[in-house]
Design an enzyme around this catalytic site. Structure first.
Site, PDB file in Angstrom:
ATOM      1  N   CYS A  47     -24.099  11.501   4.051  1.00  0.00           N
ATOM      2  CA  CYS A  47     -25.104  11.453   2.974  1.00  0.00           C
ATOM      3  C   CYS A  47     -24.614  12.068   1.665  1.00  0.00           C
ATOM      4  O   CYS A  47     -25.103  11.702   0.594  1.00  0.00           O
ATOM      5  CB  CYS A  47     -26.371  12.186   3.395  1.00  0.00           C
ATOM      6  SG  CYS A  47     -27.142  11.577   4.903  1.00  0.00           S
ATOM      7  N   ILE A  48     -23.682  13.006   1.731  1.00  0.00           N
ATOM      8  CA  ILE A  48     -23.252  13.708   0.516  1.00  0.00           C
ATOM      9  C   ILE A  48     -21.921  13.180  -0.009  1.00  0.00           C
ATOM     10  O   ILE A  48     -21.363  13.740  -0.951  1.00  0.00           O
ATOM     11  CB  ILE A  48     -23.189  15.232   0.732  1.00  0.00           C
ATOM     12  CG1 ILE A  48     -22.102  15.619   1.744  1.00  0.00           C
ATOM     13  CG2 ILE A  48     -24.545  15.765   1.167  1.00  0.00           C
ATOM     14  CD1 ILE A  48     -21.886  17.120   1.860  1.00  0.00           C
TER      15      ILE A  48
END
Length: 342
Positions: A332-333
């Site tokens: 996600c990052i």
């Protein structure tokens, strides 16, 4: 037929893009908790650098701390941010027939206009990153995020009905229109619709079912599936449902899908309820895998073995609990930029 195709995540990469956290709702107010968040993001950056370059977008307010925590090899670029989930606010990179680099700029509205989210600055980041690498900017009116899609590099894409068909994202959309837009932007020939994502992802904060928490391709025809073994957890029933569904599916090339179970760690709950700890939310890099760890030696090692065998790459496991408590994981990052031919 689209001139663009999103490569598989195991294709050769030029670099990985990340965003460094800034003070706000994601990192929280408590000093020790805030620092734990900053250190977790930095640890991911510094681990990727052992495999390939990393560009980090940093808000002016976080520049001093970023320079303290990031390996000097990380390339810092300054831009105003609301948050730090680069998979969702950054572009989805694609390649043209001649190998030219394109960047899909999905419309971003805070994962469906959540009351807790801010996105005035973040919605500009995809175009900013696209310009930084001189790629062809490909704007899309589809409200979507990078965590809401996963591809095999040959025209097959996994999505969830609760993301792209979310009325708070795309109130007038249909499956047909989503598939048309995915064909135009990322070269999708076959869209596989999963009914939903993990239970925790429908709380606050949450994305309402990002596919990158529950299933991903490890190679064409092979899907890694989050497997919750404990029948007490609400994701146990989902694991069974999705496995049955995926085994009945074919990909864009007509292959029957194989499913590899990736068991969840033993932890079932934290102070906020059922956890969504998943090893599916990993990052593929050149020659390696950056995997999520959850402080469980046996489960973490088992997952690393499965991922290493699936991709044939070295696995580096990083404790991701400080990231997960804030609503996501390592995938996600991060956002990979594929190697382009031009």
């Amino acid at each position: 037929m689209s001139q663009w195709l999103m490569p598989a995540e195991w294709a050769e990469q030029e670099r990985v893009w990340m965003a460094f956290p800034r003070d706000g709702y994601t990192v929280g107010d408590e000093p020790n908790s805030r620092m734990a968040a900053y250190e977790s993001w930095a640890r991911v950056v510094n681990s990727i650098l052992e495999f390939e370059p990393v560009n980090v977008v940093v808000d002016p307010s976080a520049m001093v701390l970023a320079r303290q925590l990031l390996d000097p090899r990380a390339e810092i670029v300054e831009a105003e941010l609301d948050d730090s989930w680069m998979r969702d606010i950054g572009p989805t990179f694609v390649l043209g027939a001649g190998g030219e680099l394109g960047a899909v700029d999905w419309t971003f509205n805070g994962w469906g206009a959540n009351a807790w989210a801010l996105w005035e600055r973040d919605r500009e980041i995809a175009k900013f990153v696209s310009d930084e690498v001189s790629s062809t900017h490909i704007p899309s009116t589809l409200v979507n995020e990078g965590g809401g899609i996963h591809v095999d590099g040959e025209g097959t894409v996994l999505v969830t009905e609760t993301v792209q068909l979310d009325p708070f994202r795309n109130p007038y959309i249909t499956k047909e229109r989503v598939e048309w837009e995915l064909a135009r932007t990322i070269g999708a020939k076959k869209t596989i619709w999963l009914p939903r994502g993990l239970h925790r992802d429908y709380g606050t904060p949450g994305t309402r079912g990002h596919v990158d928490m529950v299933a991903c391709f490890a190679k064409p025809g092979v899907v890694l599936l989050h497997w919750q073994e404990n029948p007490e957890h609400p994701d146990h029933a989902l694991s069974i449902e999705l496995e049955k569904m995926l085994l009945s599916e074919t990909d864009a090339a007509g292959r029957k899908l194989q499913v590899v179970r990736v068991p969840a760690p033993k932890t079932l709950k934290d102070e906020h309820g059922w956890v969504d700890f998943t090893y599916i939310n990993h990052l593929v890099v050149n020659g390696g895998i950056i995997a999520c760890g959850f402080g469980e030696e046996v489960a973490d090692a088992r997952a690393a073995k499965i991922l290493g065998e699936a991709y044939g790459r070295k696995v580096v496991t990083i404790d991701a609990r400080e990231i997960f408590i804030r609503g996501g994981g390592i995938h996600c990052i991060t956002q990979q930029q594929p190697k382009s031919g031009k």
